[in-house]
Design an enzyme around this catalytic site. Structure first.
Site, PDB file in Angstrom:
ATOM      1  N   MET A   1      13.233 -16.728  -5.389  1.00  0.00           N
ATOM      2  CA  MET A   1      12.940 -15.410  -4.804  1.00  0.00           C
ATOM      3  C   MET A   1      13.792 -15.171  -3.549  1.00  0.00           C
ATOM      4  SD  MET A   1       8.868 -14.805  -5.136  1.00  0.00           S
ATOM      5  CE  MET A   1       8.167 -14.110  -6.623  1.00  0.00           C
TER       6      MET A   1
ATOM      7  N   ASP B   1      10.718 -15.036   2.406  1.00  0.00           N
ATOM      8  CA  ASP B   1      12.135 -14.654   2.269  1.00  0.00           C
ATOM      9  C   ASP B   1      12.985 -15.040   3.482  1.00  0.00           C
ATOM     10  OD1 ASP B   1      11.307 -13.521  -0.097  1.00  0.00           O
ATOM     11  OD2 ASP B   1      11.198 -11.492   0.693  1.00  0.00           O
TER      12      ASP B   1
ATOM     13  N   SER C   1       5.676  -4.486   6.246  1.00  0.00           N
ATOM     14  CA  SER C   1       4.432  -4.531   7.031  1.00  0.00           C
ATOM     15  C   SER C   1       4.721  -4.258   8.504  1.00  0.00           C
ATOM     16  CB  SER C   1       3.769  -5.902   6.888  1.00  0.00           C
ATOM     17  OG  SER C   1       3.710  -6.255   5.533  1.00  0.00           O
TER      18      SER C   1
ATOM     19  N   SER D   1      22.508 -29.457  -4.818  1.00  0.00           N
ATOM     20  CA  SER D   1      22.847 -28.731  -6.057  1.00  0.00           C
ATOM     21  C   SER D   1      24.327 -28.374  -6.072  1.00  0.00           C
ATOM     22  CB  SER D   1      21.985 -27.470  -6.166  1.00  0.00           C
ATOM     23  OG  SER D   1      20.633 -27.848  -6.336  1.00  0.00           O
TER      24      SER D   1
ATOM     25  N   GLU E   1       8.952  -7.356   6.319  1.00  0.00           N
ATOM     26  CA  GLU E   1       9.656  -6.178   6.844  1.00  0.00           C
ATOM     27  C   GLU E   1       8.858  -4.878   6.677  1.00  0.00           C
ATOM     28  OE1 GLU E   1      13.441  -5.722   4.986  1.00  0.00           O
ATOM     29  OE2 GLU E   1      13.961  -4.007   6.242  1.00  0.00           O
TER      30      GLU E   1
ATOM     31  N   CYS F   1       0.823  -1.217   0.000  1.00  0.00           N
ATOM     32  CA  CYS F   1       0.000   0.000   0.000  1.00  0.00           C
ATOM     33  C   CYS F   1       0.858   1.269   0.000  1.00  0.00           C
ATOM     34  CB  CYS F   1      -0.920  -0.033   1.223  1.00  0.00           C
ATOM     35  SG  CYS F   1      -2.036   1.356   1.279  1.00  0.00           S
TER      36      CYS F   1
ATOM     37  N   ILE G   1      27.007 -35.773 -14.799  1.00  0.00           N
ATOM     38  CA  ILE G   1      26.171 -35.620 -15.994  1.00  0.00           C
ATOM     39  C   ILE G   1      25.078 -34.556 -15.868  1.00  0.00           C
ATOM     40  CG2 ILE G   1      26.580 -37.895 -17.021  1.00  0.00           C
ATOM     41  CD1 ILE G   1      23.873 -38.750 -15.768  1.00  0.00           C
TER      42      ILE G   1
HETATM   43  O1  F6P Z   1       8.834 -10.687  -0.208  1.00  0.00           O
HETATM   44  C1  F6P Z   1       8.275 -11.771  -0.854  1.00  0.00           C
HETATM   45  C2  F6P Z   1       8.550 -11.721  -2.332  1.00  0.00           C
HETATM   46  O2  F6P Z   1       7.987 -12.885  -2.911  1.00  0.00           O
HETATM   47  C3  F6P Z   1      10.020 -11.579  -2.727  1.00  0.00           C
HETATM   48  O3  F6P Z   1      10.731 -12.779  -2.617  1.00  0.00           O
HETATM   49  C4  F6P Z   1       9.882 -11.057  -4.130  1.00  0.00           C
HETATM   50  O4  F6P Z   1      11.026 -10.318  -4.514  1.00  0.00           O
HETATM   51  C5  F6P Z   1       8.673 -10.162  -4.029  1.00  0.00           C
HETATM   52  O5  F6P Z   1       7.932 -10.598  -2.914  1.00  0.00           O
HETATM   53  C6  F6P Z   1       7.791 -10.154  -5.241  1.00  0.00           C
HETATM   54  O6  F6P Z   1       6.801  -9.222  -5.025  1.00  0.00           O
HETATM   55  P1  F6P Z   1       5.504  -9.061  -5.920  1.00  0.00           P
HETATM   56  O7  F6P Z   1       4.574 -10.185  -5.575  1.00  0.00           O
HETATM   57  O8  F6P Z   1       4.952  -7.736  -5.523  1.00  0.00           O
HETATM   58  O9  F6P Z   1       5.942  -9.152  -7.350  1.00  0.00           O
END
Ligand code: F6P
Length: 319
Positions: free
Chosen positions: A170, A128, A105, A187, A103, A73, A215
């Protein structure tokens, strides 16, 4: 305190519904009126309020997303927007607030208290896992399970075609998802914003492993570390594999929450209401040593969470 509000704000995360359910049911059982605020702080400014009872939160625990919906918002970032929101809360008789989000919020919640003295309690909800003072945020575990499921599938096709995949996850400026997903899938590398990468060294290692007969190759990249396209550009001509890119995107935010997230959300939701009833304010519920503790929101926002470097070292050792 007779009436409290609950809202979800910012990016949604699996388990938010379980937290809403716990706030509503724990509040109602303790004699409170609980008001659901729709679409986060935007809904607060608009006065989008609805009383919630026991049955309103039935059957939502297993659902991803948030039944209250959410928003980022812009207006709430301004003092005028927050003043409007505070007036709407006061008109509706809302005397305390549970804010579920990340964060941004929690920062909003803190400002609402500082500027308008509305008691607030925060619940960290973000995939995150970048909030300090708590081991885990709601949604992280489900997100990680989604990511490792996707990587496992990519490994199948990577192996069949003897290819490398650069997989972008993300996390904003945090490498938590990338590192933990890389570790949990075995990985070849995690590329994270917290640790600078020496692409020459990495390419050399991957090339050597390829020569020795490996591989497939999976490189997990955090979006905040430059992203998959950039990393693939830096590596693909040098590692000896045909390379493909997969950007997992918003699939990471959806899905039915895991048992861990449902339990964490239920515990934090109930504890948040308890905190408000006890007159606490500007506190965040935090998971520490498997206990739900109350820490000042200011402490959680003061510093970045930081990456666990011992996990990073472990991922190098085990890959
Ligand atoms: O903070 C959560 C998150 O999914 C981040 O990992 C990502 O960068 C961002 O929100 C994506 O935000 P939006 O949904 O506004 O594209």
């Amino acid at each position: 305190m007779k009436t409290i509000g609950v809202l979800t704000s910012g990016g949604d995360s699996p388990g938010m519904n379980a937290a809403i359910r716990a706030v509503v049911r724990f509040g109602v059982k303790n004699g409170l009126k609980v008001i659901g605020i729709q679409r986060g702080y935007c809904g607060m400014i608009d006065g989008a309020f609805k009383e919630m009872n026991f049955s309103d939160v039935a059957g939502i625990m297993e659902r991803g997303g948030t039944i209250l919906r959410t928003s980022r918002c812009g207006e709430f970032y301004t003092p005028e927007g927050r003043a409007k929101a505070a007036a709407k809360l006061k008109n509706a008789g809302i005397e305390g607030l549970v804010v579920i989000g990340g964060e941004g919020s929690l920062t909003g919640a803190k400002l609402l208290y500082e500027e308008h003295r509305i008691p607030v309690v925060g619940i960290p909800g973000t995939i995150d896992n970048d909030i300090a003072q708590t081991d885990m945020c709601i949604g992280v575990d489900t997100c990680l399970n989604t990511v490792i499921d996707a990587i496992q599938k990519l490994k199948d096709t990577a192996t069949s075609h003897e290819r490398a995949f650069v997989v972008e996850v993300m996390g904003r400026e945090s490498g938590y998802i990338a590192l933990n997903a890389a570790l949990a899938t075995g990985s070849e590398a995690a590329i994270v914003p917290e640790v600078p990468v020496d692409f020459d060294k990495l390419a050399e290692r991957l090339f050597e492993e390829r020569k020795r007969g490996k591989i497939n190759c999976i490189i997990v990249v955090a979006e905040g570390a430059g992203g998959a396209i950039q990393v693939a550009k830096n590596l693909q001509d040098r590692i000896g594999y045909e390379t493909r890119i997969t950007i997992l995107g918003h699939v990471q935010r959806g899905g039915s929450p895991t048992a861990f997230d449902r339990l964490l959300a239920s515990r934090m939701g109930a504890e948040a209401v308890k905190a408000l009833m006890n007159g606490e304010t500007c506190m965040m519920m935090a998971l520490r040593m498997n206990r739900i503790e109350h820490v000042p929101i200011a402490e959680a926002l003061k510093s970045k969470k930081g990456l666990d470097m011992s996990l990073y070292e472990l991922s190098l050792t085990l890959s």
